[in-house]
Write a protein that holds these residues in place. Structure first.
Motif, short mmCIF file in Angstrom:
data_model
loop_
_atom_site.label_atom_id
_atom_site.label_comp_id
_atom_site.label_asym_id
_atom_site.label_seq_id
_atom_site.Cartn_x
_atom_site.Cartn_y
_atom_site.Cartn_z
N HIS A 114 19.86 -59.54 -54.89
CA HIS A 114 19.86 -59.78 -56.34
C HIS A 114 19.27 -58.60 -57.12
N MET A 115 18.17 -58.03 -56.63
CA MET A 115 17.52 -56.93 -57.34
C MET A 115 18.35 -55.65 -57.25
N GLN A 116 18.99 -55.44 -56.11
CA GLN A 116 19.89 -54.29 -55.97
C GLN A 116 21.05 -54.42 -56.96
N ALA A 117 21.50 -55.65 -57.17
CA ALA A 117 22.60 -55.89 -58.09
C ALA A 117 22.22 -55.57 -59.53
N HIS A 118 20.98 -55.88 -59.92
CA HIS A 118 20.53 -55.53 -61.27
C HIS A 118 20.62 -54.01 -61.48
N ILE A 119 20.32 -53.26 -60.44
CA ILE A 119 20.37 -51.80 -60.53
C ILE A 119 21.81 -51.31 -60.59
N LEU A 120 22.64 -51.83 -59.70
CA LEU A 120 24.02 -51.35 -59.59
C LEU A 120 24.94 -51.92 -60.67
N ALA A 121 24.41 -52.82 -61.51
CA ALA A 121 25.20 -53.30 -62.65
C ALA A 121 25.62 -52.16 -63.56
N PHE A 136 18.36 -41.37 -59.53
CA PHE A 136 17.77 -41.84 -60.78
C PHE A 136 16.67 -42.85 -60.49
N LEU A 137 15.83 -43.07 -61.47
CA LEU A 137 14.77 -44.06 -61.36
C LEU A 137 15.23 -45.35 -62.02
N ALA A 138 15.16 -46.44 -61.28
CA ALA A 138 15.53 -47.74 -61.83
C ALA A 138 14.27 -48.55 -62.07
N CYS A 139 14.19 -49.15 -63.22
CA CYS A 139 13.07 -50.03 -63.54
C CYS A 139 13.62 -51.43 -63.68
N THR A 140 13.39 -52.27 -62.68
CA THR A 140 13.90 -53.63 -62.68
C THR A 140 12.82 -54.56 -63.23
N ILE A 141 13.11 -55.18 -64.37
CA ILE A 141 12.11 -55.97 -65.08
C ILE A 141 12.70 -57.34 -65.41
N SER A 142 12.08 -58.37 -64.87
CA SER A 142 12.60 -59.73 -65.06
C SER A 142 11.47 -60.73 -65.01
N GLY A 143 11.84 -62.01 -65.03
CA GLY A 143 10.83 -63.06 -64.95
C GLY A 143 10.13 -63.13 -63.62
N GLY A 144 10.78 -62.65 -62.58
CA GLY A 144 10.19 -62.73 -61.24
C GLY A 144 9.86 -61.39 -60.61
N HIS A 145 10.28 -60.28 -61.25
CA HIS A 145 10.12 -58.98 -60.61
C HIS A 145 9.77 -57.89 -61.62
N ALA A 273 17.06 -45.76 -65.56
CA ALA A 273 17.94 -46.91 -65.81
C ALA A 273 17.11 -48.18 -65.73
N ILE A 274 17.32 -49.08 -66.68
CA ILE A 274 16.61 -50.36 -66.62
C ILE A 274 17.58 -51.48 -66.30
N GLY A 275 17.04 -52.57 -65.76
CA GLY A 275 17.86 -53.72 -65.42
C GLY A 275 17.00 -54.96 -65.32
N GLY A 276 17.62 -56.13 -65.35
CA GLY A 276 16.88 -57.38 -65.31
C GLY A 276 16.78 -58.00 -66.69
N ALA A 334 20.47 -67.98 -46.66
CA ALA A 334 19.80 -67.54 -47.88
C ALA A 334 18.37 -67.08 -47.54
N LYS A 335 17.86 -66.13 -48.33
CA LYS A 335 16.51 -65.62 -48.11
C LYS A 335 15.77 -65.60 -49.44
N ALA A 336 14.74 -66.42 -49.56
CA ALA A 336 13.96 -66.47 -50.80
C ALA A 336 13.28 -65.13 -51.06
N ARG A 337 12.83 -64.49 -49.99
CA ARG A 337 12.23 -63.15 -50.09
C ARG A 337 13.18 -62.17 -49.41
N TYR A 338 13.65 -61.22 -50.18
CA TYR A 338 14.69 -60.32 -49.68
C TYR A 338 14.44 -58.96 -50.33
N VAL A 339 13.82 -58.06 -49.58
CA VAL A 339 13.38 -56.78 -50.12
C VAL A 339 14.52 -55.77 -50.11
N ILE A 340 14.58 -54.96 -51.18
CA ILE A 340 15.55 -53.87 -51.23
C ILE A 340 15.24 -52.92 -50.10
N ALA A 341 16.26 -52.60 -49.29
CA ALA A 341 16.07 -51.68 -48.18
C ALA A 341 16.38 -50.27 -48.64
#
Length: 341
Positions: A114-121, A136-145, A273-276, A334-341
């Motif tokens: 999910h977080m990778q998708a916010h970046i690649l959007a 590039f630097l991505a700043c992912t900012i959301s309710g959970g991250h 780049a920002i996302g979330g 499904a994985k509740a915790r799934y870290v960007i590799a």
């Protein structure tokens, strides 16, 4: 393969929005989102209610996405879905549906972070948007991250810093709750802040090492501030709402921008780049746009449609993985915790 038409049906169900999209290569044909209103009366997302609502919404949302894209499900090349991170019950609904449909149509299954998708959007082809160049630097900012990520390629990412406690979206929503604003409160703080004085009430900026964030201390200082002022004047919030919101938003934006500046200095990368969901915040957008001139950065700000949770961002990752033949096994979970590799 890039010259042929690849249709990806994408499903997103990580939290409280049920979404389905159809992509033709890197172009969005449809992007349908069903928002769950039931959580507003509880002041936050209730996981059990969220998963039940996903079960009700997923079939009509997928049907509508295919109808809006004007394609038959038999033309779909692969099913992409959010594997995580997110609420496990919500993720299970999307994962189970995607696996079943993949099996029924006998087409590949593609799991998406999910977080990778916010970046690649940012790589969804859209004439209104610039597409970032690597790195590039991505700043992912959301309710959970809240993360700062060095993006070297589509699937080569390194987390440089992240929140140690509350996410930036939580900071907005919890501050709004202290002010008596309904959930979700973040957009309401943004709305009231536009007419307020951002320096009227100074709040402390936490001193956190490296590129990590902390927002719990800020939330506590806002709580004590509100308690003190309302004890002296019960109408304090009502009389100063716009200035309070502007001051809270200004502080959060300063915290974010200081870390981004530090990341630029540390890496030498000047493309941001920002996302979330919180990337829809007007204060953050204005600060980044201003930094293009003041700091010499190139900034990439997504369309509002791609800020909140949506399936189009899952679809673009699905397309990029399809090109690599990176498919998921039928027994993936499904994985509740799934870290960007």
């Amino acid at each position: 393969m890039k010259n042929q038409k690849i249709y990806i049906l994408a499903i997103e169900s990580s939290c409280d929005d049920t979404s389905a999209a159809v992509m033709c290569n890197n172009k969005k044909l449809s992007n349908v989102v069903a928002t769950q209103k039931i959580h507003e009366e509880y002041g936050g997302v209730v996981p059990e209610l969220a998963s039940r609502a996903h079960q009700q919404n997923i079939v009509p949302v997928v049907h509508q996405a295919l109808a809006k894209a004007n394609i038959d499900k038999k033309l779909v090349s692969a099913i992409a879905f959010t594997r995580g991170p997110g609420l496990l019950g919500s993720l299970l609904v999307g994962t189970s549906f995607a696996k079943s449909l993949s099996l029924g149509l006998n087409i590949p299954l593609i799991e998406v972070n999910h977080m990778q998708a916010h970046i690649l959007a940012h790589f969804i082809e859209d004439q209104e948007s610039k597409i970032p160049e690597f790195p590039f630097l991505a700043c992912t900012i959301s309710g959970g991250h809240t993360q700062i990520v060095l993006v070297k390629d589509y699937f080569e990412m390194e987390i440089l810093g992240e929140t140690l406690d509350d996410a930036i979206g939580e900071a907005f929503d919890k501050s709004a709750k202290l002010l008596g604003l309904p959930y979700p409160g973040g957009p309401l703080i943004d709305k009231h802040a536009k007419n307020g004085q951002p320096d009227k009430f100074p709040f402390p900026i936490p001193n956190v090492a490296g590129l990590n964030f902390s927002f719990s201390g800020l939330k506590t200082s806002i709580k004590y501030f509100i308690e003190k002022e309302t004890a002296d004047n019960p109408k304090f919030i009502e009389e100063n709402l716009e200035d309070i919101c502007a001051s809270i938003q200004s502080t959060i934006v300063k915290i974010l921008m200081r870390k981004i500046k530090k990341a630029v200095k540390q890496t030498g990368v000047r493309r941001i780049a920002i996302g979330g969901g919180v990337s829809a915040n007007s204060g953050i957008r204005e600060a980044l746009q201003s930094a293009e001139t003041k700091e010499g950065w190139t900034t990439y700000i997504p369309k509002f449609e791609y800020c909140t949770d949506n399936a189009a961002m899952i679809g673009i990752v699905g397309y990029l993985k399809f090109l690599k033949g990176n498919f998921a096994a039928s027994d993936t979970t499904a994985k509740a915790r799934y870290v960007i590799a």
